[in-house]
Design a protein around this motif. Structure first.
Motif, PDB file in Angstrom:
ATOM      1  N   SER A 109      43.736  70.187  26.041  1.00 12.46           N
ATOM      2  CA  SER A 109      43.431  70.705  24.706  1.00 12.46           C
ATOM      3  C   SER A 109      44.649  70.458  23.829  1.00 12.46           C
ATOM      4  N   TRP A 110      44.405  69.970  22.605  1.00 14.56           N
ATOM      5  CA  TRP A 110      45.482  69.558  21.710  1.00 14.56           C
ATOM      6  C   TRP A 110      45.412  70.289  20.380  1.00 14.56           C
ATOM      7  N   LEU A 111      46.572  70.442  19.754  1.00 16.06           N
ATOM      8  CA  LEU A 111      46.685  70.980  18.399  1.00 16.06           C
ATOM      9  C   LEU A 111      47.642  70.078  17.648  1.00 16.06           C
ATOM     10  N   ALA A 112      47.309  69.756  16.389  1.00 20.17           N
ATOM     11  CA  ALA A 112      48.159  68.830  15.627  1.00 20.17           C
ATOM     12  C   ALA A 112      48.241  69.234  14.164  1.00 20.17           C
ATOM     13  N   PHE A 113      49.398  68.931  13.578  1.00 18.55           N
ATOM     14  CA  PHE A 113      49.615  68.955  12.136  1.00 18.55           C
ATOM     15  C   PHE A 113      49.784  67.493  11.729  1.00 18.55           C
ATOM     16  N   THR A 114      49.209  67.123  10.597  1.00 12.06           N
ATOM     17  CA  THR A 114      49.463  65.803  10.034  1.00 12.06           C
ATOM     18  C   THR A 114      50.755  65.886   9.237  1.00 12.06           C
ATOM     19  N   MET A 115      51.623  64.930   9.426  1.00 12.95           N
ATOM     20  CA  MET A 115      52.886  64.904   8.693  1.00 12.95           C
ATOM     21  C   MET A 115      52.645  64.438   7.258  1.00 12.95           C
ATOM     22  N   PRO A 116      53.470  64.884   6.315  1.00 17.33           N
ATOM     23  CA  PRO A 116      53.322  64.436   4.932  1.00 17.33           C
ATOM     24  C   PRO A 116      53.347  62.907   4.851  1.00 17.33           C
ATOM     25  N   SER A 117      52.568  62.356   3.937  1.00 15.46           N
ATOM     26  CA  SER A 117      52.420  60.904   3.828  1.00 15.46           C
ATOM     27  C   SER A 117      53.710  60.195   3.416  1.00 15.46           C
ATOM     28  N   ALA A 118      54.679  60.916   2.915  1.00 23.01           N
ATOM     29  CA  ALA A 118      55.945  60.306   2.501  1.00 23.01           C
ATOM     30  C   ALA A 118      56.781  59.834   3.693  1.00 23.01           C
ATOM     31  N   TYR A 119      56.451  60.291   4.904  1.00 19.00           N
ATOM     32  CA  TYR A 119      57.241  59.957   6.084  1.00 19.00           C
ATOM     33  C   TYR A 119      56.669  58.768   6.836  1.00 19.00           C
ATOM     34  N   ALA A 120      57.556  57.896   7.303  1.00 16.75           N
ATOM     35  CA  ALA A 120      57.223  56.892   8.300  1.00 16.75           C
ATOM     36  C   ALA A 120      57.569  57.497   9.661  1.00 16.75           C
ATOM     37  N   LEU A 121      56.948  57.012  10.704  1.00 14.63           N
ATOM     38  CA  LEU A 121      57.174  57.570  12.041  1.00 14.63           C
ATOM     39  C   LEU A 121      58.653  57.569  12.409  1.00 14.63           C
ATOM     40  N   ASP A 122      59.343  56.464  12.140  1.00 16.92           N
ATOM     41  CA  ASP A 122      60.759  56.375  12.519  1.00 16.92           C
ATOM     42  C   ASP A 122      61.683  57.173  11.598  1.00 16.92           C
ATOM     43  N   ALA A 123      61.149  57.731  10.511  1.00 20.69           N
ATOM     44  CA  ALA A 123      61.965  58.542   9.601  1.00 20.69           C
ATOM     45  C   ALA A 123      61.883  60.035   9.915  1.00 20.69           C
ATOM     46  N   LEU A 124      60.980  60.428  10.791  1.00 22.06           N
ATOM     47  CA  LEU A 124      60.843  61.839  11.139  1.00 22.06           C
ATOM     48  C   LEU A 124      61.919  62.246  12.149  1.00 22.06           C
ATOM     49  N   PRO A 125      62.431  63.462  12.037  1.00 24.99           N
ATOM     50  CA  PRO A 125      63.408  63.932  13.020  1.00 24.99           C
ATOM     51  C   PRO A 125      62.749  64.164  14.373  1.00 24.99           C
ATOM     52  N   ASP A 126      63.543  64.083  15.419  1.00 22.86           N
ATOM     53  CA  ASP A 126      63.043  64.325  16.773  1.00 22.86           C
ATOM     54  C   ASP A 126      62.893  65.820  17.008  1.00 22.86           C
ATOM     55  N   PRO A 127      61.773  66.234  17.614  1.00 20.87           N
ATOM     56  CA  PRO A 127      61.574  67.657  17.905  1.00 20.87           C
ATOM     57  C   PRO A 127      62.540  68.148  18.986  1.00 20.87           C
ATOM     58  N   HIS A 128      62.989  69.407  18.877  1.00 27.77           N
ATOM     59  CA  HIS A 128      63.745  70.032  19.967  1.00 27.77           C
ATOM     60  C   HIS A 128      62.834  70.247  21.175  1.00 27.77           C
ATOM     61  N   ASP A 129      61.584  70.616  20.925  1.00 31.28           N
ATOM     62  CA  ASP A 129      60.596  70.877  21.966  1.00 31.28           C
ATOM     63  C   ASP A 129      60.055  69.537  22.450  1.00 31.28           C
ATOM     64  N   SER A 130      60.355  69.180  23.687  1.00 30.24           N
ATOM     65  CA  SER A 130      59.914  67.879  24.208  1.00 30.24           C
ATOM     66  C   SER A 130      58.399  67.785  24.338  1.00 30.24           C
ATOM     67  N   GLY A 131      57.690  68.913  24.261  1.00 28.66           N
ATOM     68  CA  GLY A 131      56.235  68.905  24.324  1.00 28.66           C
ATOM     69  C   GLY A 131      55.580  68.566  22.991  1.00 28.66           C
ATOM     70  N   VAL A 132      56.346  68.573  21.904  1.00 32.48           N
ATOM     71  CA  VAL A 132      55.820  68.187  20.589  1.00 32.48           C
ATOM     72  C   VAL A 132      55.980  66.676  20.472  1.00 32.48           C
ATOM     73  N   LYS A 133      54.862  65.994  20.340  1.00 36.97           N
ATOM     74  CA  LYS A 133      54.855  64.531  20.298  1.00 36.97           C
ATOM     75  C   LYS A 133      54.532  64.054  18.889  1.00 36.97           C
ATOM     76  N   LEU A 134      55.260  63.064  18.415  1.00 38.32           N
ATOM     77  CA  LEU A 134      54.986  62.429  17.134  1.00 38.32           C
ATOM     78  C   LEU A 134      54.170  61.173  17.418  1.00 38.32           C
ATOM     79  N   ILE A 135      52.970  61.115  16.849  1.00 44.18           N
ATOM     80  CA  ILE A 135      52.008  60.069  17.175  1.00 44.18           C
ATOM     81  C   ILE A 135      51.511  59.395  15.905  1.00 44.18           C
ATOM     82  N   ALA A 136      51.496  58.069  15.893  1.00 45.63           N
ATOM     83  CA  ALA A 136      50.854  57.320  14.811  1.00 45.63           C
ATOM     84  C   ALA A 136      49.363  57.324  15.101  1.00 45.63           C
ATOM     85  N   LYS A 137      48.588  57.910  14.211  1.00 44.23           N
ATOM     86  CA  LYS A 137      47.141  58.026  14.397  1.00 44.23           C
ATOM     87  C   LYS A 137      46.454  57.016  13.478  1.00 44.23           C
ATOM     88  N   GLN A 138      45.686  56.144  14.078  1.00 42.35           N
ATOM     89  CA  GLN A 138      44.971  55.127  13.317  1.00 42.35           C
ATOM     90  C   GLN A 138      43.838  55.773  12.539  1.00 42.35           C
TER      91      GLN A 138
END
Length: 171
Positions: A75-104
């Motif tokens: 089971s998953w829960l997600a927030f969409t990141m603001p459109s101003a961010y590129a994937l490589d511009a987002l900071p890394d989460p402290h929580d290793s369970g929080v994954k940053l994913i490019a969603k097509q």
């Protein structure tokens, strides 16, 4: 809550009786696997990330909706990141369970409803949406998603905006 929050961009591709098909743009999600369907625990983990729980201590603007789905045994829960961010511009989460994913992006059938989001109630709306999708010649192309746009703890039930979303493709 959601009136002032950024939402993923889309265009309405088709409108049918009771639902519409939207074409969403590509987005980036911060997502976490929920333990035993614990919505509030999953929400807190992703919220910590956007409120500074990351390697830069950056605050990231809240967006809407909060999306939840089951995929196999997870089971998953997600927030969409603001459109101003590129994937490589987002900071890394402290929580290793929080994954940053490019969603097509893609086509998604959407049934909107107000009120509470109990499992039984959401299942009824999903069943209705699946029947409409099939009747209009679409094939479901992924798991259903519950999208919650309003804070369920502070927004009156009749004012809450929710959606059941199904990724679709044409037969």
């Amino acid at each position: 809550m959601a009136e002032s929050l950024e939402e993923p961009a889309y265009t309405v591709h088709a409108t049918y009786d009771g639902f519409e098909v939207r074409r969403y743009v590509d987005t980036i999600q911060a997502r976490v696997q929920m333990q035993d369907g614990d919505r509030s625990g999953g929400f807190r983990r992703v919220a910590r990330y956007i409120f500074g729980g990351n390697n830069r201590g950056d605050s990231i603007a809240m967006t809407a909706p909060v999306s939840m789905w089951d995929d196999g045994d997870a089971s998953w829960l997600a927030f969409t990141m603001p459109s101003a961010y590129a994937l490589d511009a987002l900071p890394d989460p402290h929580d290793s369970g929080v994954k940053l994913i490019a969603k097509q992006g893609g086509d998604v059938a959407v049934l909107s409803f107000t009120g509470r989001t109990s499992q039984r109630r959401v299942e009824r709306f999903e069943t209705r949406l699946r029947a409409g999708v099939q009747a209009e010649g679409y094939i479901v192309a992924g798991p259903s998603v519950l999208a919650i746009y309003e804070n369920p703890w502070t927004t009156l039930p009749f004012l809450r905006r929710n959606e059941v979303q199904l990724p679709v493709k044409r037969e």
